[in-house]
Write a protein that holds these residues in place. Sequence first.
Motif, mmCIF file in Angstrom:
data_model
loop_
_atom_site.group_PDB
_atom_site.id
_atom_site.type_symbol
_atom_site.label_atom_id
_atom_site.label_comp_id
_atom_site.label_asym_id
_atom_site.label_seq_id
_atom_site.Cartn_x
_atom_site.Cartn_y
_atom_site.Cartn_z
ATOM 1 N N GLN A 96 9.454 -4.130 -14.915
ATOM 2 C CA GLN A 96 9.482 -3.244 -13.852
ATOM 3 C C GLN A 96 8.212 -2.267 -13.822
ATOM 4 N N ARG A 97 7.968 -1.473 -12.750
ATOM 5 C CA ARG A 97 6.858 -0.546 -12.820
ATOM 6 C C ARG A 97 7.268 0.831 -13.267
ATOM 7 N N SER A 98 6.415 1.513 -13.902
ATOM 8 C CA SER A 98 6.484 2.858 -14.221
ATOM 9 C C SER A 98 6.068 3.706 -13.093
ATOM 10 N N SER A 99 6.334 4.974 -12.923
ATOM 11 C CA SER A 99 5.764 5.760 -11.916
ATOM 12 C C SER A 99 4.318 5.900 -11.824
ATOM 13 N N ALA A 100 3.645 5.409 -12.986
ATOM 14 C CA ALA A 100 2.325 5.199 -12.947
ATOM 15 C C ALA A 100 1.774 3.909 -12.645
ATOM 16 N N GLY A 101 2.572 3.146 -12.237
ATOM 17 C CA GLY A 101 2.314 1.593 -11.977
ATOM 18 C C GLY A 101 2.045 0.783 -13.297
ATOM 19 N N HIS A 102 2.394 1.274 -14.432
ATOM 20 C CA HIS A 102 2.448 0.191 -15.385
ATOM 21 C C HIS A 102 3.705 -0.518 -15.589
#
Length: 312
Positions: free
Chosen positions: A46-52
């Motif tokens: 998945q992607r974190s809120s920061a896009g990682h």
Amino acid sequence: MTEDTHAQVRERPRGETVSIGELSRRTGVPVRTIRFYCDSGVLRYQRSSAGHRIFDSPAAIDRLLLVRRLRALGLSLTAIVPVLEGSASLGDAVAAERAALDTELDTLRWRRAALLAVESAPVAQRPQRLELLAAVHDRGAVLDTVVDFWRPILAPLPREQFDGFIEMTLPPLPSEPDPRQVVAYAELTTLATDTQVQTAMAQQIWRSDHAGIRDRHHLLTALPAAYEVVAPLVTANETPRPGAELDQFVHAHATARRERDTPQFRRRLLDGATDDDPRLRRYWRSTAEITGPEPTLGAIYYWLIDALRVTA
């Protein structure tokens, strides 16, 4: 990562997520490789809120460790993905890889024997030997060539008996083929692609007046019984001679032609025959190199023909 550490990871509560760097540290798989697995659909993320990229810790670690271990055994991602998705078992995947490796090893052993055959040839004969062996780099093609050679000759023979004949005259190579056997296969392939050799072989099997045979199926089913009783005599190096063994051979030919076994008929079986054709003798000698100590069909046939000459 030790098995104890792996067990501790399993005990962590579901829902924990890790970064790609942490996943790399726990599994020993480089980050760039993890990215490749993600892009290939092997790993879910998945992607974190920061896009990682972030991963479910227990599932991702277990999945990545399985991939790493299977890759270490040489399995491709194409073979690994069905195991990850549950559409193939681990045992099936490993068995398929082992079977593919067996095939590869057979190919390598064939190549090694071919190289040794060139290396061991006298210097002046090496170019000719190389040309001969280069034509049979694919062992599977050798069998196809020989089958195509014999199929029209033994056309009336049922499929099961035809397959048995091929297996008898061209058995599989041993796991460690001898260079002489590879050369013999090459010789057979060269001869089997010569239509004149095929014609001569048909005349040898059916005899010179093969056009007068009314029951080919009977002849091809009766001859093996005659060959079977002669085989021990060939093995024992018995001198070809008249007798019940030869009578059985001649009777098979006479019955197939709806004729009687007479001195004149026996002479006709020899008239115009191709038994002395050097190419046929080369064919049967090459066959003997492959089959080993057991008498070949050619050796049995020549014993019978020599015995027939005595009576005719």
